[in-house]
Structures are given as C-alpha cells and as structure tokens.
Design a protein around this motif. Structure first.
Motif, mmCIF file in Angstrom:
data_model
loop_
_atom_site.group_PDB
_atom_site.id
_atom_site.type_symbol
_atom_site.label_atom_id
_atom_site.label_comp_id
_atom_site.label_asym_id
_atom_site.label_seq_id
_atom_site.Cartn_x
_atom_site.Cartn_y
_atom_site.Cartn_z
ATOM 1 N N ASP A 1 -7.200 9.683 7.405
ATOM 2 C CA ASP A 1 -7.882 10.527 6.418
ATOM 3 C C ASP A 1 -6.913 11.534 5.813
ATOM 4 O O ASP A 1 -6.968 11.811 4.600
ATOM 5 N N PHE A 2 -6.028 12.098 6.622
ATOM 6 C CA PHE A 2 -5.016 13.011 6.083
ATOM 7 C C PHE A 2 -4.114 12.289 5.085
ATOM 8 O O PHE A 2 -3.789 12.833 4.022
ATOM 9 N N ALA A 3 -3.734 11.073 5.408
ATOM 10 C CA ALA A 3 -2.856 10.304 4.506
ATOM 11 C C ALA A 3 -3.571 9.986 3.201
ATOM 12 O O ALA A 3 -2.984 10.101 2.113
ATOM 13 N N ARG A 4 -4.841 9.574 3.288
ATOM 14 C CA ARG A 4 -5.587 9.254 2.063
ATOM 15 C C ARG A 4 -5.812 10.504 1.216
ATOM 16 O O ARG A 4 -5.816 10.427 -0.021
ATOM 17 N N THR A 5 -5.998 11.649 1.861
ATOM 18 C CA THR A 5 -6.164 12.893 1.110
ATOM 19 C C THR A 5 -4.880 13.258 0.371
ATOM 20 O O THR A 5 -4.919 13.698 -0.788
ATOM 21 N N ARG A 6 -3.735 13.063 1.020
ATOM 22 C CA ARG A 6 -2.461 13.331 0.331
ATOM 23 C C ARG A 6 -2.299 12.405 -0.871
ATOM 24 O O ARG A 6 -1.840 12.829 -1.940
ATOM 25 N N ASP A 7 -2.677 11.149 -0.722
ATOM 26 C CA ASP A 7 -2.594 10.201 -1.839
ATOM 27 C C ASP A 7 -3.535 10.619 -2.971
ATOM 28 O O ASP A 7 -3.185 10.516 -4.158
ATOM 29 N N ARG B 1 -12.695 18.488 -8.373
ATOM 30 C CA ARG B 1 -11.731 18.029 -9.372
ATOM 31 C C ARG B 1 -11.730 16.504 -9.447
ATOM 32 O O ARG B 1 -11.694 15.912 -10.538
ATOM 33 N N CYS B 2 -11.767 15.870 -8.296
ATOM 34 C CA CYS B 2 -11.777 14.407 -8.242
ATOM 35 C C CYS B 2 -13.021 13.854 -8.920
ATOM 36 O O CYS B 2 -12.945 12.918 -9.726
ATOM 37 N N MET B 3 -14.189 14.437 -8.619
ATOM 38 C CA MET B 3 -15.439 13.924 -9.173
ATOM 39 C C MET B 3 -15.509 14.139 -10.684
ATOM 40 O O MET B 3 -16.034 13.297 -11.415
ATOM 41 N N LYS B 4 -14.990 15.247 -11.164
ATOM 42 C CA LYS B 4 -15.005 15.490 -12.602
ATOM 43 C C LYS B 4 -14.084 14.517 -13.329
ATOM 44 O O LYS B 4 -14.418 14.024 -14.419
ATOM 45 N N LEU B 5 -12.922 14.231 -12.733
ATOM 46 C CA LEU B 5 -12.020 13.241 -13.325
ATOM 47 C C LEU B 5 -12.692 11.874 -13.344
ATOM 48 O O LEU B 5 -12.645 11.162 -14.355
ATOM 49 N N TRP B 6 -13.310 11.498 -12.237
ATOM 50 C CA TRP B 6 -14.001 10.203 -12.162
ATOM 51 C C TRP B 6 -15.118 10.120 -13.195
ATOM 52 O O TRP B 6 -15.258 9.100 -13.891
ATOM 53 N N GLY C 1 -18.514 0.925 -3.492
ATOM 54 C CA GLY C 1 -17.823 -0.285 -3.066
ATOM 55 C C GLY C 1 -16.316 -0.125 -3.084
ATOM 56 O O GLY C 1 -15.614 -0.581 -2.172
ATOM 57 N N ILE C 2 -15.794 0.542 -4.116
ATOM 58 C CA ILE C 2 -14.345 0.749 -4.206
ATOM 59 C C ILE C 2 -13.862 1.658 -3.078
ATOM 60 O O ILE C 2 -12.809 1.417 -2.464
ATOM 61 N N CYS C 3 -14.613 2.714 -2.784
ATOM 62 C CA CYS C 3 -14.212 3.624 -1.708
ATOM 63 C C CYS C 3 -14.192 2.912 -0.356
ATOM 64 O O CYS C 3 -13.336 3.198 0.489
ATOM 65 N N ASN D 1 -7.890 0.289 3.406
ATOM 66 C CA ASN D 1 -6.486 0.210 2.981
ATOM 67 C C ASN D 1 -6.195 -1.054 2.183
ATOM 68 O O ASN D 1 -5.092 -1.606 2.240
ATOM 69 N N LYS D 2 -7.180 -1.503 1.407
ATOM 70 C CA LYS D 2 -7.009 -2.693 0.583
ATOM 71 C C LYS D 2 -7.010 -2.364 -0.913
ATOM 72 O O LYS D 2 -7.015 -3.272 -1.739
ATOM 73 N N ALA D 3 -7.054 -1.087 -1.249
ATOM 74 C CA ALA D 3 -7.027 -0.676 -2.654
ATOM 75 C C ALA D 3 -6.464 0.731 -2.744
ATOM 76 O O ALA D 3 -6.423 1.471 -1.751
ATOM 77 N N GLU D 4 -6.014 1.110 -3.942
ATOM 78 C CA GLU D 4 -5.480 2.443 -4.191
ATOM 79 C C GLU D 4 -6.533 3.293 -4.901
ATOM 80 O O GLU D 4 -7.511 2.780 -5.459
ATOM 81 N N TRP D 5 -6.305 4.607 -4.902
ATOM 82 C CA TRP D 5 -7.245 5.508 -5.561
ATOM 83 C C TRP D 5 -7.319 5.259 -7.065
ATOM 84 O O TRP D 5 -8.332 5.568 -7.701
#
Length: 661
Positions: free
Chosen positions: A25-31, A216-221, A337-339, A345-349
């Motif tokens: 989770d820390f790694a995905r948050t940094r990404d 910020r993430c949700m507004k961008l999405w 589904g994407i999340c 670890n089969k897709a990127e943000w």
C-alpha cells in the motif's frame, strides 16, 4: 465525535475497517502521488505567494469599501471608524487541494447597513471596474448564491457577500457558530454555508493530508471521465469532498491508494437515494429548513443526496438527474474494476485516469451552439446557457417519461472558424436501458427543445448578437474542432464476434452474449409538409392510425451488496425514513407506475435493419455472476430516433416528444 463500546469514531457509523497499510500500500501510494505530480496538480511556490498577496489586497479593498458606504449614508464618525469587513476563503483553496490556475472561492462578511443589491453589486462593482488589475468582471446577482466573478492580477476570484445582523465585524469573527445565521436572508445563509461546510469537513476527517491527496485524485479522475460539473447535473468540488470525507471516516487508518480503491468499492454498491452524511443532521434552534424527506416532499425526489455537515444541513447534489446518476454509477463500476486490477499489480494508475471517449460513446448527440458579439458578452451568455442545460436534460427525461436519457458533456468547445464569438455544448442521447426493444421507435423532442430555447432567451441581460441554436448530430457528423488538434481520431476497434471489446477506453471483457446490431436514424428537420406529433384522447389524429409507445419496464434497483452499516447508518436510518425514500422516491414502483403511463401519442413505426449494439463492460477480473450482471447493466444500447412524417399542426402541446428543427 460518536462513541461505541468505549471507542470514539468520526461519522454516523463505526468504521468498516481500522486496518493499517501494508508495504504494498505504501508503494502504491507513492506511485499514485507521482501520477498526481506529473499531472500538474500542485501549484508553484511563486503562484502560492501571489494568491496570498491578492487575498490581502482584496481584504484591504472591502474594508475601504465599507467605510466609504458609511460616509455616503451619513453615519457618525465613530460608526464609520468601527466599520469593518472581512474576507474568508472556502472551497478547494480552503481545503488545500487547489492547483495552478484554479479560482479562489471567497466570502466577504459585512455589517447589516451595507446591502448586497445596492452596495455590493453597485458601489463595490464600480470600484473593481475602475481598477486596472481587475479584468473579466462578471456580476451574477440573480444566481442561487449571488456571486461576483473576476480576475485580480491574473488570479480568478469568485466573491460572495453576506451582511450579518450586527453593526461591527470583529477581526476574530467565528462564523462556525450557529448564532451567526440569526435574522439573515436565504442568500446570506447559503453564502455563509460555503465556509461553514468547508471548515466542518476538515474537522470530520481523521487524517487531513490523506484526505487531501485522495480528493486531488478523485477530482482528477472525475475531470478525465467527464463527471465533474455541478451545473450540468454531475458533482462539483464540495460533492466530491463530502464523498471522499465519508470514505476517510469508514477507513480511518488507510493510505490514499487504499482510500481510492475503497471509494469506488463503496459507491459502486451504494443504494441511492440513501444519503451520504458525515454527521447527524441537527434541527437547530433558528427554524431553518434542513434536508428531511419525511417533511419535505421535494427532498424525496433527490436522486443522489450528499448532505452538508453544517447547519442548516442541505443536499449539495440536488442537480443530479436520473441520467447523470446512471453515468456516474457506470463510471464507479468501471473504476472499481480497474482498482482491483491495480491492487493485483496487473495495471498502473494511468489506466484509472484514461479520458472518457465521449464522442465515441453514443450514436446521437444534441449540439447547442452559443453565439455572441464579443468575448465579454459570450462569457455572460455562455454562463447563462450552461446554467440552463440541466433543465433541458430534465425536460427531455420528463417529456419522454424517462425513456430517453441524456449525457451532457461538462465542457464547452470553441470553433475558431466561425464569425464572431462562439462555443458549443454537446449531449449524448440513448434509450433507457432495460426497455423492450422496438425497432423504429421515435422520440420527437422538437417542442421540448423550443421550450428550452424560449426559457434561455428570456435572459435579462440579453444583448444584440446573443443567439443559440440546437441541432441533432450523429456520431459521424461531430465537428472536428471538439477533438484535440482539430483532427478526428481513428475509430477504436469494434466488438469482435466473441463479445470481447477491444479499445482504449475500457479493459477487455468477456460478454456472455454475441453483439447485436441496430440502426439509428434521428431526423431533426421534418419532411416538407409534415407536422409534429401531437397528443390525442381518442388515439386517432389527422396523421392516421395511432399507437401508444410501450410502457417502460420498472427500473431494476442497484445491486444490494452494500454493508448494512453503509445503507442504514445507525439510528439515522429510522429517523429519516430511508425505507420511505425507497418506497416513495423517484425510483419507487408507485412513482414509476404514475410516470410510465403516458397518454396515447401518434408515432410512426418503421422496420429498419439492425446494425451494431456497442457494449461496454467492467474489468476482465469480474468473471462471477455479479460481475456479469454489472457488465450487462452498463451496456449502451441505441435505438432509432427520428421525427414522424405527419401533416403540419400548430396545436401540439409542449408535453409531446420533439426533435428540434
């Protein structure tokens, strides 16, 4: 803060999970934070300093303005000396999630003897107009929340004004107190609530930094997927902030990457119109109306209630319609589904933020062209037209008994090749899902569009050159200027014979049924000598034989897979009668039975060959029966839409279904 079994928590229910993050989770948050930075969501230190300077200058201006008003009205020297006004911020700037070029939502609080109509929109407007550093000044005094919009040294400002029932405004004024609302008019209460709600949100989240990153993430999405616009019936900044804050309460120890995935997981399963609330709804002591579907019939019609946490608690998302709710629920399902794939670890943000291919999603569109003589007139005229587009969506839904759905694009597009100043809005059109297939079925919405045109052209500040044109375009006729670079992109690959959708806008999905084919044809210009469809009592008119359209089937409820703690938040469920909302609300059987019994209409049926039914699914990991149902739910069927060829008439009522000329 609520308490259960000796443990304190934020919100109306206990958290779903208090589990902390893992190393993954820390790694995905940094990404995720890297993606947000690369998207340019953070302003530079220089721009931050400039914003502070502009706010300081604006605060000085309102203080000078109030003293000038006191002198003009002949108040004593002491009253003039003590006169004061104060600037507060709210919205994205106050929440700390603003980005480069975004506006600053501000509120000016003044004393009782400085009025909004005469002094704020009159005298203060004149002061701003005389300043060289102020540009694009646009007052909107008749808005639901009266506002003055302008640019100050290049920084966009939205300024509200609220005169309090006091003679002096102290510098340490606390507007969070309920007593501050005493003896105020409704526009002042609404203006103050922007600041009060923003401050309350920050008090009700367990970790402000995690909340800000997630928001910020949700507004961008939401912007990438075309669902960020309160004025067109989607959600605006405060709505997304409230939704994110509730997820932060339900997962208080989660990192932003975890909160994003939980956001879509929860709201994909949420049973609207159950409300989202950050705290208990308080009745208050001032007698102001609060959101309560037991007492207020209008509150029962709200499609997606998101309740503000400050008194008086209101539904911040009353603009949402059944069509825009459908679009958002589909997007939540896709993102969920994407999340899930990202967590494997089969897709990127980057897959989550893929832009929505709006002009590939439908085969029929309404194009609303807006014209004006110059840039200032276009800005005012466009803002007015945009504020009325929601009414066009609602009218089409109402006049077609919910059988025709609209998907408004939240942005406008500019055609530089046209003479004068111009922009255009677009709406996707499709038949409501779940209705029985009727080949050649038509929806004539000409009078509906004409009714919309007449309401728009009643603009009080109308000037010569302001005009509007509404027309139907098919997908292949979409003008090139709406695409980046002014060039139409190549069409994405079509659905294959096995039902696999291969494209850039969704993950591969296996569907159980082979693709069908249908043909669309929507004529906006009737044949020469024709007349619009008109309502009849006997089922017979000059057009000849009549036939009523088939009744729409009852809309299926969303999947009931949400945890009970989300659907019935503690005692609030009983207090606000959630079962009553679902029983008598807009999606209820009683209301739908009433709405789906249209009178007899004249309409023409033709037989046309079938072409292609476009399908969209959730992610390929959803192989279970529930995922198959979700994939079927978000397919986008299309139908034949055209005007009827019948003799002309001038007596067609506005309740008929019309396609504009």
């Amino acid at each position: 803060m609520a308490q259960s079994n000796g443990k304190k928590y934020l919100g109306v229910t206990e958290p779903i999970s208090t589990a902390g993050p893992t190393e993954a989770d820390f790694a995905r948050t940094r990404d995720l934070e890297k993606v947000l930075t690369e998207a340019g969501l953070y302003e530079s230190p220089e721009e931050a300093v400039q914003r502070e300077e502009v706010l300081g200058r604006l605060d000085q201006l309102v203080k000078e303005w109030v003293k000038n008003i006191c002198l003009r009205k002949g108040y004593s020297e002491q009253v003039t000396q003590e006169a004061n006004a104060k600037i507060f911020t709210f919205g994205s700037y106050r929440l700390g999630v603003h980005g480069p070029g975004t506006d600053i939502d501000t509120l000016c609080v003044g004393p009782r003897h400085v009025s909004r109509e005469e002094d704020f929109f009159g005298v203060f407007h004149g002061m701003l107009e005389a300043m060289s550093e102020v540009t694009e000044l646009h007052p909107v005094p008749d808005a639901h929340v009266p506002v003055m919009r302008f640019k100050f040294s290049g920084i966009s400002i939205d300024l509200l004004y609220a005169p309090l029932a006091v003679w002096t405004i102290p510098e340490d004024l606390d507007i969070s107190q309920e007593s501050i609302l005493r003896n105020l008019d409704e526009p002042s209460v609404r203006s103050l609530n922007g600041c009060r709600v923003t401050d309350q949100i920050l008090r009700l989240v367990p970790n402000i930094e995690h909340f800000r990153t997630t928001l910020r993430c949700m507004k961008l999405w939401a912007r990438k997927r075309g669902v960020y616009s309160n004025v067109t019936g989607f959600l605006g900044g405060v709505n997304w902030a409230l939704l994110v804050a509730r997820i932060c309460q339900l997962y208080p120890n989660a990192l932003p990457s975890m909160l994003v995935s939980r956001f879509f997981r929860v709201y994909t399963q949420w049973r609207w119109p159950n409300p989202v609330m950050l705290c208990e709804i308080e009745e208050g002591s001032l007698g102001l109306s609060v959101w309560d579907p037991r007492k207020n019939p209008r509150d029962r019609t709200h499609q997606m209630p998101i309740i503000t946490p400050a008194y008086p608690c209101m539904n911040s998302s009353y603009n949402v319609s059944s069509s825009t709710l459908r679009v958002m629920v589909e997007e939540f399902s896709r993102a969920n589904g994407i999340c899930e794939v990202i967590e494997m670890n089969k897709a990127e943000w980057s897959a989550l933020f893929e832009p929505y291919a709006f002009f590939d999603a439908y085969k029929n569109y309404l194009q609303i062209d807006v014209f004006a003589a110059d840039n200032d007139d276009l800005r005012r005229w466009k803002g007015w037209v945009e504020s009325r587009l929601r009414q066009l969506t609602l009218k089409i839904e109402k006049h077609t008994y919910g059988m025709l759905q609209c998907h408004p694009h939240p942005c406008d597009f500019v055609d530089e090749s046209k003479e004068g100043k111009h922009c255009a809005f677009f709406m996707g059109l499709q038949k409501r899902q779940g209705l029985p297939s009727q080949e050649g079925q038509q929806f004539d919405i000409r009078l509906t569009v004409e009714e919309f045109r007449q309401s728009v052209t009643g603009y009080q500040l109308w000037k010569e050159g302001m005009d509007i044109a509404v027309s139907h375009v098919r997908r292949r006729q979409i003008p090139a200027y709406v695409f980046p670079g002014g060039t139409k992109p190549a069409r994405p690959p079509k659905v294959t014979g096995t039902g696999r959708l291969v494209g850039t806008n969704s993950l591969p999905t296996e569907l159980d049924t082979p693709p069908l084919k249908r043909k669309l044809d929507l004529e906006t210009t009737p044949p020469e000598g024709s007349r619009p469809l008109r309502r009849t009592n006997t089922g017979v008119s000059e057009a000849g034989s009549c036939q009523a359209p088939a009744k729409p089937e009852k809309q299926e409820a969303y999947a009931d897979a949400t945890p009970a703690t989300l659907l019935r938040p503690d005692a609030n469920a009983a207090n606000f009668g959630f079962p009553e909302i679902q029983q008598n609300g807009p999606g209820s059987a009683a209301v739908q039975a009433k709405q789906t019994q249209p009178p007899t209409f004249v309409f023409q049926q033709t037989v046309a060959p079938l072409e292609e039914l476009e399908a969209a699914g959730t992610s390929s990991i959803a192989a279970s029966s529930a995922a198959a149902a979700a994939a079927a739910e978000i397919r986008r069927p299309v139908i034949r839409l055209c005007s009827a060829s019948v003799p002309p008439s001038t007596s067609a009522p506005p309740g008929n279904h019309f396609v504009n000329r």
